[in-house]
Design an enzyme around this catalytic site. Structure first.
Site, PDB file in Angstrom:
ATOM      1  N   GLY A   9      43.173  55.395  54.024  1.00 48.51           N
ATOM      2  CA  GLY A   9      43.894  56.491  53.336  1.00 48.51           C
ATOM      3  C   GLY A   9      43.253  56.792  51.995  1.00 48.51           C
ATOM      4  N   LYS A 157      58.533  51.983  56.441  1.00 45.28           N
ATOM      5  CA  LYS A 157      57.850  50.992  55.615  1.00 45.28           C
ATOM      6  C   LYS A 157      58.347  49.579  55.935  1.00 45.28           C
ATOM      7  CE  LYS A 157      55.142  51.848  52.951  1.00 45.28           C
ATOM      8  NZ  LYS A 157      53.672  52.033  53.208  1.00 45.28           N
TER       9      LYS A 157
HETATM   10  P1  NAP Z   1      49.692  59.825  49.548  1.00 47.58           P
HETATM   11  O1  NAP Z   1      48.856  60.368  48.476  1.00 47.58           O
HETATM   12  O2  NAP Z   1      50.465  60.765  50.412  1.00 47.58           O
HETATM   13  O3  NAP Z   1      48.837  58.847  50.438  1.00 47.58           O
HETATM   14  C1  NAP Z   1      49.135  58.581  51.768  1.00 47.58           C
HETATM   15  C2  NAP Z   1      47.835  58.376  52.497  1.00 47.58           C
HETATM   16  O4  NAP Z   1      48.121  58.034  53.874  1.00 47.58           O
HETATM   17  C3  NAP Z   1      46.981  59.649  52.534  1.00 47.58           C
HETATM   18  O5  NAP Z   1      45.649  59.294  52.360  1.00 47.58           O
HETATM   19  C4  NAP Z   1      47.229  60.167  53.942  1.00 47.58           C
HETATM   20  O6  NAP Z   1      46.171  60.955  54.462  1.00 47.58           O
HETATM   21  C5  NAP Z   1      47.322  58.860  54.704  1.00 47.58           C
HETATM   22  N1  NAP Z   1      47.902  59.079  56.020  1.00 47.58           N
HETATM   23  C6  NAP Z   1      49.146  59.504  56.324  1.00 47.58           C
HETATM   24  N2  NAP Z   1      49.274  59.629  57.659  1.00 47.58           N
HETATM   25  C7  NAP Z   1      48.080  59.285  58.201  1.00 47.58           C
HETATM   26  C8  NAP Z   1      47.565  59.202  59.519  1.00 47.58           C
HETATM   27  N3  NAP Z   1      48.300  59.511  60.598  1.00 47.58           N
HETATM   28  N4  NAP Z   1      46.281  58.788  59.683  1.00 47.58           N
HETATM   29  C9  NAP Z   1      45.506  58.471  58.631  1.00 47.58           C
HETATM   30  N5  NAP Z   1      45.927  58.536  57.358  1.00 47.58           N
HETATM   31  C10 NAP Z   1      47.198  58.939  57.155  1.00 47.58           C
HETATM   32  O7  NAP Z   1      50.818  58.872  48.937  1.00 47.58           O
HETATM   33  P2  NAP Z   1      50.765  57.645  47.930  1.00 47.58           P
HETATM   34  O8  NAP Z   1      51.911  57.827  47.019  1.00 47.58           O
HETATM   35  O9  NAP Z   1      49.413  57.416  47.367  1.00 47.58           O
HETATM   36  O10 NAP Z   1      51.137  56.462  48.927  1.00 47.58           O
HETATM   37  C11 NAP Z   1      50.177  55.524  49.361  1.00 47.58           C
HETATM   38  C12 NAP Z   1      50.880  54.335  49.946  1.00 47.58           C
HETATM   39  O11 NAP Z   1      51.758  53.783  48.975  1.00 47.58           O
HETATM   40  C13 NAP Z   1      51.733  54.631  51.173  1.00 47.58           C
HETATM   41  O12 NAP Z   1      51.635  53.528  52.037  1.00 47.58           O
HETATM   42  C14 NAP Z   1      53.151  54.722  50.595  1.00 47.58           C
HETATM   43  O13 NAP Z   1      54.125  54.418  51.569  1.00 47.58           O
HETATM   44  C15 NAP Z   1      53.059  53.647  49.527  1.00 47.58           C
HETATM   45  N6  NAP Z   1      54.027  53.752  48.443  1.00 47.58           N
HETATM   46  C16 NAP Z   1      54.055  54.851  47.643  1.00 47.58           C
HETATM   47  C17 NAP Z   1      54.974  54.905  46.598  1.00 47.58           C
HETATM   48  C18 NAP Z   1      55.052  56.083  45.669  1.00 47.58           C
HETATM   49  O14 NAP Z   1      56.031  56.193  44.909  1.00 47.58           O
HETATM   50  N7  NAP Z   1      54.058  56.973  45.654  1.00 47.58           N
HETATM   51  C19 NAP Z   1      55.876  53.840  46.393  1.00 47.58           C
HETATM   52  C20 NAP Z   1      55.801  52.745  47.237  1.00 47.58           C
HETATM   53  C21 NAP Z   1      54.875  52.695  48.249  1.00 47.58           C
HETATM   54  P3  NAP Z   1      46.259  62.577  54.436  1.00 47.58           P
HETATM   55  O15 NAP Z   1      45.996  62.981  53.028  1.00 47.58           O
HETATM   56  O16 NAP Z   1      45.227  62.976  55.419  1.00 47.58           O
HETATM   57  O17 NAP Z   1      47.659  62.935  54.861  1.00 47.58           O
END
Ligand code: NAP
Length: 343
Positions: A9, A157
């Site tokens: 990702g 999650k």
């Molecule tokens: P983000 O920018 O939306 O990142 C999510 C990533 O997952 C993107 O690169 C997305 O790719 C990829 N992804 C989603 N579906 C996919 C698929 N089917 N195949 C391949 N890649 C896929 O969000 P983020 O905030 O950085 O989150 C990153 C991680 O942290 C996630 O696991 C999220 O659950 C976790 N998290 C986030 C937060 C928060 O507050 N932001 C808090 C706790 C945990 P595309 O761009 O191609 O969609």
């Protein structure tokens, strides 16, 4: 030879910062994205210092059959790809399947590589609780309430992290697993795209929230979360789960800080519905919201997340930025990227 890290990702909000840090440390990074030829989603990574020599981007979709096997001749893995959206058509297909299958595909393939020392998985506070109840949350708490119809993102999650620990217990692979559980991650973005958590600040500013509600979040700066992941890859004593959160701020505080930081004030909520009457009213109104938003409101209105973040500071040696400064930095960055107008 430089250590090699597979990062899934790679274009995401948090992980882009981790990649910048890994490159700065001299690591060789393989970053998976859905489409390496998409300039909108990859230009910010190609522009990073050392990216030309240190970063290779490859294609992988969590829902493909065995998406990661070809890229696992590496020392470490950082698995962060997972859909982070609150409103979807089909929660099983759009959230749970990619989160769980993606995690298991990664772990199965990693178990076939004799080189990998550690996998760091990004889970979430969503796997700790979906309904804070005033107790101080620790790494031994698990969310056992979410379902496909209640906070489906939280469910995805939780299921993915549970599947990972079950895999480790059952298969006993040659690497260890470390899990990071961030709370609400905000901060400057390396890409021009906006992710779900920073979007909340835009929504509050844009009048999506009709009033100041009894909502309170445990915030953490994206740069600290990225750093925690990088440190977790190599910290010899790292083990288990890590709550990753700095401090709480409630919605009233957030609104006043948004105004001070230069966000447009015209649509910032002014009516205060954070008392008992307002919370009752908003709970009723939540049934008219899309399913994801509605169940979030019903399980979070009037609830304060309390947490113990000592383990991550002790084991990974990290400190947390001041949350007010993070909110201010985020506003400035949202203005810079054009997601907010400046006043
Ligand atoms: P983000 O920018 O939306 O990142 C999510 C990533 O997952 C993107 O690169 C997305 O790719 C990829 N992804 C989603 N579906 C996919 C698929 N089917 N195949 C391949 N890649 C896929 O969000 P983020 O905030 O950085 O989150 C990153 C991680 O942290 C996630 O696991 C999220 O659950 C976790 N998290 C986030 C937060 C928060 O507050 N932001 C808090 C706790 C945990 P595309 O761009 O191609 O969609």
């Amino acid at each position: 030879m430089a250590e090699q890290v597979l990062v899934t990702g790679a274009n995401g909000f948090i992980v882009s910062h981790s990649i910048a840090q890994l490159l700065a440390e001299g690591k060789q990074v393989i970053g998976t994205v859905r489409n390496p030829d998409d300039p909108v989603r990859t230009a910010h990574l190609r522009a990073l210092p050392r990216a030309e020599t240190g970063l290779r981007m490859v294609a992988a979709d969590l829902m493909s059959k065995d998406p990661f096997s070809d890229f696992l001749d590496v020392d470490f893995v950082l698995h962060m790809a997972s859909p982070y959206v609150l409103t979807v058509k089909d929660p099983q297909r759009d959230l749970v399947d990619p989160a769980v299958q993606g995690t298991l595909s990664l772990l199965r393939a990693a178990a076939r590589s004799s080189r990998i020392k550690r996998v760091v998985l990004t889970s979430s506070m969503a796997a700790i609780t979906d309904e804070p109840d005033g107790r101080v949350l620790t790494e031994s708490d698990w969310n056992d309430k979410s379902s496909l119809t209640r906070n489906a993102y939280y469910f995805s999650k939780t299921m993915a992290e549970r599947a990972a620990w079950e895999f480790m217990a059952r298969e006993k692979p040659g690497f260890d697993l470390v899990v990071i559980n961030p709370f609400m991650v905000i901060g400057p973005s390396l890409s021009a795209e906006i992710n779900t958590s920073n979007q909340i600040l835009v929504d509050v500013t844009a009048g999506v929230y009709p009033a100041i509600l009894a909502l309170e979040w445990g915030f953490v700066d994206v740069r600290d979360v990225a750093n925690a992941h990088v440190r977790a890859l190599a910290a010899p004593n790292a083990q288990g789960r890590y709550i990753c959160a700095a401090a709480n701020r409630n919605m009233a505080h957030l609104v006043s800080l948004l105004a001070k930081a230069g966000a447009p004030q015209a649509k910032l909520p002014k009516l205060d519905l954070s008392g008992g009457f307002g919370t009752g009213l908003m709970t009723l109104m939540s049934y008219a919201q899309p399913a994801g938003v509605g169940s979030y409101l019903r399980t979070h209105l009037g609830r304060v997340p309390r947490f113990d973040n000592t383990k991550i500071q002790r084991d990974l040696g990290i400190g947390f930025r001041d949350v007010d400064q993070t909110i201010i930095d985020t506003v400035h960055d949202l203005i810079r990227h054009g997601h907010l107008k400046s006043i």
